[in-house]
Design a protein around this motif. Structure first.
Motif, PDB file in Angstrom:
ATOM      1  N   LYS A  73       0.810  -1.212   0.000  1.00 58.01           N
ATOM      2  CA  LYS A  73       0.000   0.000   0.000  1.00 58.01           C
ATOM      3  C   LYS A  73       0.852   1.274   0.000  1.00 58.01           C
ATOM      4  O   LYS A  73       0.378   2.335  -0.350  1.00 58.01           O
ATOM      5  N   ASP A  74       2.139   1.156   0.415  1.00 64.52           N
ATOM      6  CA  ASP A  74       2.979   2.351   0.481  1.00 64.52           C
ATOM      7  C   ASP A  74       3.746   2.604  -0.820  1.00 64.52           C
ATOM      8  O   ASP A  74       4.450   3.588  -0.935  1.00 64.52           O
ATOM      9  N   PHE A  75       3.597   1.719  -1.806  1.00 64.24           N
ATOM     10  CA  PHE A  75       4.317   1.896  -3.071  1.00 64.24           C
ATOM     11  C   PHE A  75       3.760   3.134  -3.792  1.00 64.24           C
ATOM     12  O   PHE A  75       2.559   3.227  -4.046  1.00 64.24           O
ATOM     13  N   ILE A  76       4.647   4.086  -4.125  1.00 64.11           N
ATOM     14  CA  ILE A  76       4.133   5.373  -4.606  1.00 64.11           C
ATOM     15  C   ILE A  76       3.493   5.281  -6.001  1.00 64.11           C
ATOM     16  O   ILE A  76       2.643   6.076  -6.332  1.00 64.11           O
ATOM     17  N   ALA A  77       3.910   4.310  -6.802  1.00 60.07           N
ATOM     18  CA  ALA A  77       3.327   4.215  -8.150  1.00 60.07           C
ATOM     19  C   ALA A  77       2.224   3.169  -8.211  1.00 60.07           C
ATOM     20  O   ALA A  77       1.856   2.701  -9.278  1.00 60.07           O
ATOM     21  N   ARG A  78       1.664   2.809  -7.040  1.00 63.62           N
ATOM     22  CA  ARG A  78       0.715   1.707  -7.006  1.00 63.62           C
ATOM     23  C   ARG A  78      -0.531   1.963  -7.852  1.00 63.62           C
ATOM     24  O   ARG A  78      -0.944   1.127  -8.645  1.00 63.62           O
ATOM     25  N   LYS A  79      -1.139   3.128  -7.672  1.00 64.41           N
ATOM     26  CA  LYS A  79      -2.388   3.433  -8.384  1.00 64.41           C
ATOM     27  C   LYS A  79      -2.212   3.397  -9.902  1.00 64.41           C
ATOM     28  O   LYS A  79      -2.944   2.684 -10.577  1.00 64.41           O
ATOM     29  N   PRO A  80      -1.252   4.172 -10.465  1.00 67.00           N
ATOM     30  CA  PRO A  80      -1.114   4.145 -11.931  1.00 67.00           C
ATOM     31  C   PRO A  80      -0.743   2.771 -12.479  1.00 67.00           C
ATOM     32  O   PRO A  80      -1.304   2.344 -13.494  1.00 67.00           O
ATOM     33  N   VAL A  81       0.154   2.057 -11.796  1.00 72.16           N
ATOM     34  CA  VAL A  81       0.553   0.734 -12.293  1.00 72.16           C
ATOM     35  C   VAL A  81      -0.647  -0.213 -12.265  1.00 72.16           C
ATOM     36  O   VAL A  81      -0.898  -0.955 -13.211  1.00 72.16           O
ATOM     37  N   SER A  82      -1.433  -0.133 -11.175  1.00 66.76           N
ATOM     38  CA  SER A  82      -2.604  -0.984 -11.052  1.00 66.76           C
ATOM     39  C   SER A  82      -3.599  -0.713 -12.183  1.00 66.76           C
ATOM     40  O   SER A  82      -4.082  -1.625 -12.849  1.00 66.76           O
ATOM     41  N   LEU A  83      -3.861   0.566 -12.424  1.00 69.04           N
ATOM     42  CA  LEU A  83      -4.789   0.952 -13.486  1.00 69.04           C
ATOM     43  C   LEU A  83      -4.300   0.475 -14.850  1.00 69.04           C
ATOM     44  O   LEU A  83      -5.073  -0.023 -15.675  1.00 69.04           O
ATOM     45  N   LEU A 127       4.142   4.886   8.013  1.00 71.28           N
ATOM     46  CA  LEU A 127       5.403   4.808   7.272  1.00 71.28           C
ATOM     47  C   LEU A 127       5.381   5.715   6.050  1.00 71.28           C
ATOM     48  O   LEU A 127       6.276   6.512   5.817  1.00 71.28           O
ATOM     49  N   SER A 128       4.289   5.595   5.276  1.00 73.69           N
ATOM     50  CA  SER A 128       4.240   6.354   4.037  1.00 73.69           C
ATOM     51  C   SER A 128       4.052   7.839   4.307  1.00 73.69           C
ATOM     52  O   SER A 128       4.546   8.675   3.573  1.00 73.69           O
ATOM     53  N   GLN A 129       3.363   8.148   5.412  1.00 74.04           N
ATOM     54  CA  GLN A 129       3.201   9.565   5.735  1.00 74.04           C
ATOM     55  C   GLN A 129       4.534  10.200   6.095  1.00 74.04           C
ATOM     56  O   GLN A 129       4.849  11.311   5.680  1.00 74.04           O
ATOM     57  N   VAL A 130       5.319   9.435   6.831  1.00 73.25           N
ATOM     58  CA  VAL A 130       6.648   9.924   7.181  1.00 73.25           C
ATOM     59  C   VAL A 130       7.442  10.221   5.924  1.00 73.25           C
ATOM     60  O   VAL A 130       8.023  11.276   5.752  1.00 73.25           O
ATOM     61  N   SER A 131       7.375   9.238   4.974  1.00 75.34           N
ATOM     62  CA  SER A 131       8.182   9.410   3.779  1.00 75.34           C
ATOM     63  C   SER A 131       7.683  10.547   2.902  1.00 75.34           C
ATOM     64  O   SER A 131       8.447  11.192   2.201  1.00 75.34           O
ATOM     65  N   ARG A 132       6.373  10.802   2.920  1.00 79.92           N
ATOM     66  CA  ARG A 132       5.831  11.883   2.100  1.00 79.92           C
ATOM     67  C   ARG A 132       6.237  13.245   2.641  1.00 79.92           C
ATOM     68  O   ARG A 132       6.560  14.149   1.906  1.00 79.92           O
ATOM     69  N   THR A 133       6.216  13.380   3.974  1.00 79.56           N
ATOM     70  CA  THR A 133       6.425  14.705   4.541  1.00 79.56           C
ATOM     71  C   THR A 133       7.898  15.023   4.728  1.00 79.56           C
ATOM     72  O   THR A 133       8.349  16.107   4.376  1.00 79.56           O
ATOM     73  N   LEU A 182      10.230  13.068  -2.839  1.00 86.03           N
ATOM     74  CA  LEU A 182       9.719  11.993  -3.689  1.00 86.03           C
ATOM     75  C   LEU A 182      10.865  11.131  -4.194  1.00 86.03           C
ATOM     76  O   LEU A 182      10.796   9.915  -4.258  1.00 86.03           O
ATOM     77  N   TRP A 183      11.927  11.801  -4.518  1.00 86.14           N
ATOM     78  CA  TRP A 183      13.099  11.134  -5.087  1.00 86.14           C
ATOM     79  C   TRP A 183      13.656  10.085  -4.141  1.00 86.14           C
ATOM     80  O   TRP A 183      13.983   8.978  -4.552  1.00 86.14           O
ATOM     81  N   ARG A 184      13.726  10.477  -2.852  1.00 85.40           N
ATOM     82  CA  ARG A 184      14.285   9.535  -1.887  1.00 85.40           C
ATOM     83  C   ARG A 184      13.371   8.332  -1.682  1.00 85.40           C
ATOM     84  O   ARG A 184      13.840   7.216  -1.503  1.00 85.40           O
ATOM     85  N   THR A 185      12.051   8.596  -1.733  1.00 84.61           N
ATOM     86  CA  THR A 185      11.125   7.471  -1.628  1.00 84.61           C
ATOM     87  C   THR A 185      11.327   6.517  -2.793  1.00 84.61           C
ATOM     88  O   THR A 185      11.305   5.294  -2.635  1.00 84.61           O
ATOM     89  N   MET A 186      11.532   7.092  -3.955  1.00 85.58           N
ATOM     90  CA  MET A 186      11.724   6.246  -5.131  1.00 85.58           C
ATOM     91  C   MET A 186      12.978   5.382  -4.991  1.00 85.58           C
ATOM     92  O   MET A 186      12.974   4.207  -5.349  1.00 85.58           O
ATOM     93  N   ILE A 187      14.032   5.976  -4.449  1.00 87.68           N
ATOM     94  CA  ILE A 187      15.257   5.200  -4.244  1.00 87.68           C
ATOM     95  C   ILE A 187      15.013   4.108  -3.214  1.00 87.68           C
ATOM     96  O   ILE A 187      15.418   2.963  -3.373  1.00 87.68           O
TER      97      ILE A 187
END
Lengths: 296, 318
Positions: free
Chosen positions: A103-113, B10-16, B20-25
């Motif tokens: 659920k925390d994967f940032i590209a989850r929504k677009p990849v899923s769609l 977890l994800s809120q921490v990473s967003r704030t 974005l770049w670091r989350t991607m890494i």
């Protein structure tokens, strides 16, 4: 539960068991009949009257068909595409399912769609054919493998299974410093055996049974032929008037084996591997199918 | 649901706190595990859509895209002017609806009847046997069906033994039989398989309901009518909509493998027509336009069925 034996319920039971027996026979008889013919002496089969047991047992029909080179090639190709296709299908399905279950994967929504959409449209026969031509996949073994590696439906079935796994396992592994790759291979994958067995069976059956891709893309290259396609050629020749004699006679089959025996034994070779496997996986696929339907 | 709440922090921490770049890494393995397959799907599922442009061209295989002749809607007009198209459309719709009706009702009945069997071993055996044809290819199934329906096949033998007919019937050579043969073949192959989902739904019904009904003196039929059927109602609705969605994706395997030149007027369906005209005769543009018409028919049916479903149950499936 106890029932009172009223005339009505007796009649219903007679009907019920009779009907089920009939369904069972109608389903299994054709296979037993072909099995008996495939093991019966060819000349004897022509006399008729073979039902579920061979009258003159012989291995000769099988020996004859495997002398035919195209069939050996076909068998090898069918096994190869089934093994490779199933392996890659399970790998892609489980990897994508894992990524989409995070659920925390940032590209989850677009990849899923992106994958969901493929369930609702297809380019159609000719655009796909032209694409295969442009990619030089015509006359190539890879046309059996590459287009079917990812199947969105399979991904969603596996994902719904993963959603049911306890999240705490992943979290504690994460705290121990495990990477996503390690979590996937060491923790998630071993827990997914039941659903992977189901999907694996579906993919394997699809690969083993397909003939149309051989027909469409590789029909001119006998090195790339498959078992179902060879069977299809033999059966359709028989249907179009009885020219099968001519075709089979001119090929490498010895004339002592009749077309009926050849058809029966090739059909058995093309069917038995699956029939031996599926009853053992039954409890898995019943669950897997239910899971898939609930989700979709 | 549990997943949602426990990973949210977890994800809120990473967003704030991080970019974005670091989350991607951080999630690089997740990208690594999905991108190759995204690329594959792009090539094999999305790229063919570009080929739809062929429908508006007079496509010639040797030429570049820029050199093709654009002809507007000419190919689509040609389709609707072809008398053969209406015949093929009739066959497609007829066989689709027959498959829908038989392929939907019979598995429900089969599941209900199967559930009435008390001997567990007999029930399990019939179940396992009934799944068998699902696992064989249509090539094998068509071979079997052709064999049992042939002039010296089991069906004719049986009919002659019962004195229903005095000379064998050539089932496979009669056009008017073709739709029935295709529908029954489909039923033979998929009835057991399609009943799995209904059996699972029946297994989910609370056994106490049956016990209470038995105590109250309800007959078997009444229990089926008042407990089993309402118990699987929602599954039946969902499966009905899904089957309608699959209506025009009946494919062409059965029609190709069971058909022959004698029954062509009844066996040719849209996909086969595309195959014969488009690839067989090299009329790529015409074939592509036909494929698009086929998709449009499918989408219309899907939306229509969803709309009807919504009107009835106030729920949507797509």
């Amino acid at each position: 539960m106890k029932y009172r034996a009223t005339p009505g319920s007796v009649a219903f039971n007679v009907f019920l068991y009779g009907f089920m027996l009939l369904v069972g026979i109608a389903t299994i008889y054709p296979f037993l009949n072909l099995l008996a013919i495939s093991f019966n002496d060819s000349l004897d089969t022509v006399r008729g009257g073979i039902y579920v047991w061979p009258r003159m047992f012989t291995w000769n029909n099988y020996e004859q068909i495997f002398r035919y080179n195209d069939l050996l090639t076909a068998f090898k190709n069918s096994v190869l595409r089934t093994v490779l296709g199933t392996f890659l299908g399970i790998l892609s399905g489980s990897m994508l399912a894992y990524v989409l279950s995070r659920k925390d994967f940032i590209a989850r929504k677009p990849v899923s769609l992106f994958f969901v959409l493929t369930l609702y449209f297809s380019g159609g026969l000719i655009p796909v054919y032209m694409l295969m031509r442009d990619l030089s996949l015509i006359n190539s073994f890879w046309v059996y493998i590459l287009p079917g590696i990812v199947n969105a439906w399979n991904v969603f079935v596996i994902r719904s299974y993963m959603d049911g796994l306890p999240i705490s396992l992943q979290e504690s592994a994460k705290l121990d410093g495990a990477s996503d790759l390690t979590i996937f291979f060491r923790i998630i994958l071993p827990l997914c055996k039941p659903v992977l067995a189901t999907i694996g069976l579906f993919v394997a059956v699809g690969q083993w049974n397909s003939w149309f891709d051989t027909f469409l893309y590789n029909s001119t290259n006998s090195e790339l032929t498959t078992l179902q396609y060879e069977l299809m050629k033999i059966l359709s020749d028989t249907q179009a008037g009885d020219s099968s004699q001519a075709r089979l006679g001119s090929s490498e089959f010895a004339s002592q084996v009749s077309p009926e025996s050849i058809r029966a034994s090739i059909t058995m070779v093309a069917t038995l591997p699956i029939l031996v496997v599926y009853p053992f996986l039954q409890r898995y696929f019943v669950k897997g199918l239910t899971l898939g339907a609930v989700k979709s | 649901m549990k997943t949602e709440t426990s990973l949210q922090p977890l994800s809120q921490v990473s967003r704030t706190k991080r970019s974005l770049w670091r989350t991607m890494i951080e999630q690089r393995y997740l990208f690594l595990m999905s991108l190759p397959f995204v690329a594959l799907v792009f090539v094999f599922n999305y790229l063919p859509l570009w080929g739809w442009t062929m429908a508006f061209q007079s496509f010639k295989p040797g030429l570049d895209f820029s050199e093709q002749d654009w002809v507007g809607m000419k190919n689509f007009i040609a389709i609707f002017q072809e008398p053969q198209f209406y015949l093929v459309l009739r066959n497609t719709l007829a066989m689709s609806f027959m498959a829908l009706i038989a392929g939907y009702t019979v598995p429900v009945l089969f599941a209900i009847l199967l559930n009435e069997i008390r001997f567990a071993f007999f029930k399990r055996s019939i179940q396992t046997i009934s799944y068998l044809p699902h696992f064989v290819s249509w090539v094998v199934a068509a071979g079997i069906i052709t064999k049992i329906l042939s002039v010296d096949g089991v069906v004719n033998e049986l009919l002659m033994w019962l004195n229903i007919t005095d000379k064998p019937i050539q089932f496979m050579a009669k056009g008017e039989w073709f739709w029935v043969i295709v529908t029954l073949s489909d039923l033979w192959k998929e009835m057991g398989w399609n009943s799995i989902i209904f059996l699972a739904a029946i297994a989910g019904i609370d056994p106490e309901l049956y016990e209470a009904a038995t105590v109250d003196g309800a007959s078997r039929f009444r229990r089926i009518w008042h407990i089993t059927l309402p118990g699987i109602r929602s599954t039946m609705m969902v499966m009905l909509i899904l089957s309608i969605g699959w209506l025009t994706s009946i494919g062409f395997e059965k029609q190709y493998l069971l058909g022959n030149s004698l029954v062509l007027d009844y066996s040719e369906v849209l996909d086969l027509y595309v195959l014969n005209y488009g690839i067989g005769m090299g009329r790529f543009s015409f074939g592509t336009a036909l494929g698009i018409v086929n998709s449009m028919v499918a989408i219309t049916l899907l939306l229509l069925s969803n709309w009807i479903f919504k009107r009835i149950t106030k729920e949507s499936v797509i």
